[in-house]
Design a protein around this motif. Sequence first.
Motif, mmCIF file in Angstrom:
data_model
loop_
_atom_site.group_PDB
_atom_site.id
_atom_site.type_symbol
_atom_site.label_atom_id
_atom_site.label_comp_id
_atom_site.label_asym_id
_atom_site.label_seq_id
_atom_site.Cartn_x
_atom_site.Cartn_y
_atom_site.Cartn_z
ATOM 1 N N VAL A 195 -47.434 32.848 46.954
ATOM 2 C CA VAL A 195 -48.886 32.508 46.571
ATOM 3 C C VAL A 195 -49.107 31.085 47.004
ATOM 4 C CG1 VAL A 195 -50.004 31.622 44.350
ATOM 5 C CG2 VAL A 195 -48.721 33.781 44.483
ATOM 6 N N THR B 69 -52.100 30.474 49.755
ATOM 7 C CA THR B 69 -53.215 29.156 49.320
ATOM 8 C C THR B 69 -53.289 28.517 50.617
ATOM 9 O OG1 THR B 69 -52.692 29.703 46.911
ATOM 10 C CG2 THR B 69 -53.841 27.670 47.665
ATOM 11 N N ALA C 60 -42.041 34.804 44.508
ATOM 12 C CA ALA C 60 -43.711 35.070 44.414
ATOM 13 C C ALA C 60 -44.393 33.568 44.242
ATOM 14 C CB ALA C 60 -43.818 35.697 42.944
ATOM 15 N N ALA C 61 -44.025 32.773 43.652
ATOM 16 C CA ALA C 61 -44.646 31.424 43.537
ATOM 17 C C ALA C 61 -44.677 30.831 44.786
ATOM 18 C CB ALA C 61 -43.881 30.465 42.744
#
Length: 181
Positions: free
Chosen positions: A17, A21, A13-14
């Motif tokens: 993200v 971004t 998930a990181a």
Amino acid sequence: MSTNVLIAIIVVAAVVVIALTALLWMLARRRHLRERFGPEYDRTVEEQGGKRSAERDLRAREERHDQLDIKELPPERRQLYADKWSVVQQQFVDRPDASVTEADELVTLLMGERGYPTEEGYRGQVRDLSVEHGRTLEEYRAAHAVKVRSGAGEATTEELRGAMVHYRALFEELLSDRRSR
């Protein structure tokens, strides 16, 4: 759910993200450059052979431009330049080649007084003007091309007339402190 699975999910998930971004930032930066440079963006992409190289070049132009001390002219200096332009235009009928050369010189003088460096010649002027005058830059390029051909005796009177119109577009924009973005 085991700790290892939970850690793997958090790591994935990181990463997603962070990737999103970065992608959104890159797209926003590209949109900024397209809006700021107008048609110059596409021209630079074509010249550089790709978006990455072009965007690096355009960002370098922005950075250089940010270091310049571009200033607005006081009304009396604007009037002086407007009067000089009128003289150049009036002389066109009798001396079209010379008028185009004088128009080019007057635009260069105006650029210099506004704070644009002019000692690097035409290419440097195009680079510096592209940041705030990207939409008028094609007019300047067209006028300069006719001026060069005129110097070789290859421009028609109609082309010279067109060059004067093109020079006037940039001249008026510089004189009024308008930006073409």
